[in-house]
Design an enzyme around this catalytic site. Structure first.
Site, short mmCIF file in Angstrom:
data_model
loop_
_atom_site.label_atom_id
_atom_site.label_comp_id
_atom_site.label_asym_id
_atom_site.label_seq_id
_atom_site.Cartn_x
_atom_site.Cartn_y
_atom_site.Cartn_z
N GLU A 183 5.86 -9.67 -5.92
CA GLU A 183 5.85 -9.90 -7.98
C GLU A 183 5.67 -10.75 -8.07
OE1 GLU A 183 7.81 -7.40 -5.39
OE2 GLU A 183 7.54 -5.04 -6.28
N GLU B 176 10.28 -1.53 -2.26
CA GLU B 176 11.41 -0.44 -3.34
C GLU B 176 11.50 0.55 -3.41
OE1 GLU B 176 9.30 -2.64 -6.48
OE2 GLU B 176 12.04 -2.96 -6.60
N1 COA Z 1 -2.81 -2.48 -7.57
C1 COA Z 1 -4.35 -2.50 -8.19
N2 COA Z 1 -5.20 -2.57 -6.96
C2 COA Z 1 -4.60 -3.08 -6.15
C3 COA Z 1 -3.18 -3.44 -5.83
C4 COA Z 1 -2.36 -2.93 -6.58
N3 COA Z 1 -0.75 -3.49 -5.67
N4 COA Z 1 -3.68 -3.84 -4.33
C5 COA Z 1 -4.51 -3.87 -4.07
N5 COA Z 1 -5.96 -4.06 -5.04
C6 COA Z 1 -7.19 -3.41 -4.69
C7 COA Z 1 -7.40 -4.62 -4.68
O1 COA Z 1 -7.85 -5.54 -6.01
C8 COA Z 1 -9.21 -4.23 -4.31
O2 COA Z 1 -10.16 -3.62 -4.42
P1 COA Z 1 -11.21 -3.12 -4.50
O3 COA Z 1 -12.16 -3.26 -3.58
O4 COA Z 1 -11.93 -3.19 -5.83
O5 COA Z 1 -11.54 -5.20 -4.85
C9 COA Z 1 -8.21 -3.62 -3.19
O6 COA Z 1 -6.94 -2.87 -3.63
C10 COA Z 1 -7.76 -3.57 -1.74
O7 COA Z 1 -6.88 -4.98 -1.57
P2 COA Z 1 -7.36 -6.39 -0.64
O8 COA Z 1 -6.42 -7.12 -1.55
O9 COA Z 1 -9.08 -6.59 -1.37
O10 COA Z 1 -7.27 -5.55 0.62
P3 COA Z 1 -6.66 -6.29 1.65
O11 COA Z 1 -6.60 -5.19 2.71
O12 COA Z 1 -6.60 -8.17 2.58
O13 COA Z 1 -5.28 -6.34 1.35
C11 COA Z 1 -2.89 -5.84 0.50
C12 COA Z 1 -3.87 -5.09 1.14
C13 COA Z 1 -2.75 -4.93 0.16
C14 COA Z 1 -2.07 -6.81 0.91
C15 COA Z 1 -3.29 -6.52 -0.63
O14 COA Z 1 -3.95 -5.91 -1.56
C16 COA Z 1 -1.94 -7.42 -1.91
O15 COA Z 1 -1.45 -8.56 -1.55
N6 COA Z 1 -1.56 -6.69 -2.82
C17 COA Z 1 -1.57 -7.07 -3.68
C18 COA Z 1 0.19 -5.99 -3.22
C19 COA Z 1 1.19 -6.14 -4.81
O16 COA Z 1 1.54 -7.48 -5.53
N7 COA Z 1 1.84 -5.31 -5.24
C20 COA Z 1 2.87 -5.54 -5.80
C21 COA Z 1 2.80 -5.23 -7.23
S1 COA Z 1 3.92 -5.44 -8.04
#
Ligand code: COA
Length: 716
Positions: free
Chosen positions: A126, A106
């Protein structure tokens, strides 16, 4: 430092650095506001590039901060950062590597141009945590790619790879290489190219009316009602995108802000956030010694070319691991290979897999009738008939022929991994890997750690393999039925009693489907085809079962009603249609059994049915935790969400019993249900009693009450 403005001549590069995924918290917002203010004040800077340090562009809002949001207050102090972006008078180029998700994407939409690395992905996920893009995404994305395409993307929550993103118009350019330095160079070049043209803000554009006919929104609402039963956020997303198409941007943003807060305050969002963190936590093994590294699996084997073996071989191939599929029966191997080809062809047809990718995976699978061809394998998954004697014979033989350091995994759904391991000379290298049918589709793998079998290295290797296969691995202790099926037994037991007490199989199924389960218990039985069940029950010891719950299934089998494959089970089916229809024959069997046991018939509400089945199910979860058969309540939730069709917006059975029912209420009801069912078959878990007595919840459980998981034997 979270933010840093680097000057590259006439372009300012605003670096964000908030490991691990640059999630937006207050510090990041502050960095954006301050960085933009400095860039605005600097007359030499004509354009700004937003770039991120570390492994990824901003991956979204910091979900951990959501929990701190006071329900009455504005979601965050984001308006500051967003307002700063909106009013920034110079062109903004976003340099995207890794994933630009949610609020991250965004932010790029509030700017002017987007350039990405070839492996980058963008998206608005989301909806997966019960929310909607609340920083203008629902208003700006439709202005960029049209309302219909924006709806599709926001409702799916999917991540779009760079090439597709370019084609859809989500980004403007793909950089030549994947390194962040080159990416930022490319972004600076783009900024210089475009700076003379001035701003290109989406806020000034209207949504293309050709993409926003009334029918588009009506169709989306109709589809959601069908496919997202009971979910709150998808409906609000349609409201917002429709507002984008019909209202000026300021009013549309106000609609979005209102819908966002409604989602944020909805219990579903909290439940889905719990799921997000529970899935990530499940991957960590708390008592694994720090020095343990998973041994990489470079070559795999599968024994048994039945449905499960075929799916598991496809999973290995999907992870890029060459696999040998062994079955002594040549015809079974032919059928297995045909099924694999058919599955790949179907995936290609549905656009889930490219032709070349499918061919590569197929080429990784070879078949053989001889165990000798497993000599190279690092890990072999056994997927033969679910009988202890058969499994032990296979393991004894494998132990003789495979490499001494190879790991042997059993795909069993309830048999003792320790006993299977006892047939080998390598108990430390034996582990359970319980896949769910269809194994190439279902995300869950229960990784079963024996009490005497399974070394830490073996456990870590199995969990790592699950991850590489794109699965969610959950560690389970070696108890009867592990986590999932042990709990399922209690659930099915109540369903079996309910139909004897007067509910129909249709009513039981419908009540649980209305609750959100992917299917009802009797549909599930019919789908799994239960002709083997009477034999399996005898094998396990029929005295383990409530005598009332056994005869209906046995008589249906005796009548040749095995489930869907015979078009008759608890329900009837027609050859063209898998929709369950009431069966007078099955109902007669149920009535006969109820009469023979002298069971009084009565009426049930749907609520009675849901409570009975799910309270009995979750009650077992407390025993599983107390015995250390699961590390955390969240692991049990992850099992049920990914393997048993529990609705994710309800957070899983343990989340549900704690947050929807309440532990004190649950104890009261399980006690009453146990009195009704018979204490021999259902009693409240001592851990549930203890939690209620001490006024504790499930979240801190692992630290205070649980006995440690039995120490595994050292590697053989
Ligand atoms: N907020 C807080 N923490 C987050 C986060 C977020 N949006 N996205 C990832 N993290 C944290 C995870 O909990 C993890 O923490 P940990 O190591 O303490 O367990 C760490 O970041 C790494 O994330 P992980 O998912 O294990 O790594 P990945 O490389 O497989 O994937 C992403 C990375 C970003 C693709 C995946 O974490 C993801 O899809 N995140 C959510 C994105 C999202 O929904 N954003 C919109 C939020 S409104």
């Amino acid at each position: 430092m979270v933010g840093r403005l680097e000057k590259r001549g006439d372009v300012g590069v605003l670096w964000i650095n908030n490991p691990p995924v640059n999630a937006i918290n207050r510090a990041v917002k502050r960095a954006i506001v301050d960085g933009l203010a400095d860039a605005e004040a600097d007359a030499d800077i004509h354009a700004v590039v937003i770039a991120c340090e570390g492994r990824t562009f901003i991956a979204g809002a910091d979900i951990k901060e959501f929990g701190q949001v006071d329900a009455g207050a504005p979601a965050t102090d984001t308006p500051d950062a967003m307002a700063a972006l909106q009013r920034f008078p110079k062109p903004i180029v976003s340099a995207i590597h890794g994933t630009a998700l949610g609020g991250g994407f965004e932010i790029t939409l509030a700017g002017d141009y987007r350039v990405a690395t070839p492996t980058a992905r963008v998206g608005l996920p989301e909806v997966k945590i019960g929310l909607l893009p609340g920083w203008g995404g629902t208003q700006r994305l439709p202005r960029l790619i049209g309302a219909a395409a924006a709806l599709e993307l926001i409702l799916s929550g999917d991540q779009v790879p760079a090439a597709a993103a370019l084609e859809m118009g989500l980004i403007d350019r793909i950089a030549d290489t994947d390194t962040n330095t080159d990416l930022v160079d490319a972004a600076v070049t783009l900024a210089r190219e475009k700076a003379p043209l001035g701003l290109r803000r989406l806020d000034r554009r209207a949504v293309d009316p050709a993409t926003a006919a009334d029918a588009v929104f009506a169709a989306a609402r109709e589809r959601i009602a069908r496919t997202r039963r009971g979910q709150h956020a998808p409906e609000r997303i349609v409201d917002c995108v429709e507002a984008a198409a019909r209202l000026p941007i300021d009013q549309g943003l106000a609609v979005e802000a209102d819908c966002f807060m409604r989602c944020m305050r909805h219990p579903q969002s909290r439940a889905l956030q719990h799921v997000f963190f529970a899935e990530r936590q499940a991957a960590s093994i708390p008592d694994l010694p720090a020095q343990v590294r998973p041994r990489p699996v470079r070559a795999g084997g599968v024994v048994g070319a039945g449905t499960m073996g075929v799916g598991i071989a496809m999973n290995l191939a999907g992870a890029g691991i060459p696999v040998t599929l062994v079955d002594s029966d040549a015809a079974a191997l032919d059928r297995g290979l045909a099924a694999i080809r058919g599955n790949y062809a179907a995936s290609v047809k549905r656009g889930r897999l490219g032709t070349e990718q499918a061919a590569q995976r197929l080429a990784l699978i070879r078949t053989s009738q001889s165990y000798a061809d497993l000599a190279d394998a690092d890990l072999i998954v056994e997927a033969v008939f679910e009988l202890m004697s058969v499994k032990k014979a296979v393991f004894a033989e494998l132990d003789q022929v495979v490499r001494p350091d190879a790991i042997l995994a059993t795909n069993t759904s309830f048999l003792s991994v320790d006993e299977i391991a006892s047939a080998t000379s390598r108990a430390g290298q034996v582990v359970g890997m319980h896949f769910f049918a269809p194994a190439n589709v279902m995300r869950l793998v229960e990784v079963v750690r024996g009490a005497t079998a399974t070394s830490p290295e073996t456990l870590a290797a199995a969990m790592d393999l699950a991850r590489r296969m794109g699965k969610v691995g959950v560690v389970a202790g070696n108890c009867d039925g592990f986590i999932g099926n042990r709990m399922l037994n209690a659930y099915l037991h109540q369903a079996d009693l309910l139909i004897l007490e007067g509910a129909t199989p249709q009513q039981v199924d419908r009540a649980l489907v209305d609750f959100g389960m992917a299917m009802g218990p009797f549909q599930m039985m019919d789908l799994s085809n239960f002709d083997g069940l009477p034999r399996m029950r005898r094998d396990r010891g029929i005295e383990r079962y409530d005598p009332r719950s056994v005869p209906v299934c046995e008589r249906l089998v005796a009548l040749g009603r095995y489930g869907q494959k015979t078009l008759a089970g608890y329900h009837d089916y027609s050859p063209q249609d898998r929709t369950p229809q009431p069966s007078p024959v099955a109902q007669q069997v149920i009535d006969d059994v109820a009469r023979e046991f002298g069971i009084a018939r009565r009426q049930f509400t749907d609520e009675d049915i849901v409570q009975r089945c799910l309270l009995a199910l979750a009650n077992v979860g407390f025993d599983i935790l107390a015995e250390g058969m699961a590390y955390r309540a969240g692991d049990i939730d992850v099992v049920y969400l990914n393997g048993y069709g529990f609705p994710s917006h309800r957070g899983g059975p343990m989340y549900w019993i704690e947050n929807d029912v309440g532990l004190a209420q649950a104890l009261e009801r399980v006690t009453a249900l146990g009195d009704w069912t018979g204490a021999a078959w259902l009693k409240p878990s001592p851990l549930l009693r203890r939690l209620v007595a001490e006024g504790r919840g499930l979240s801190g459980l692992s630290e205070w009450s649980r006995p440690p998981v039995p120490a595994p034997a050292a590697a053989a």
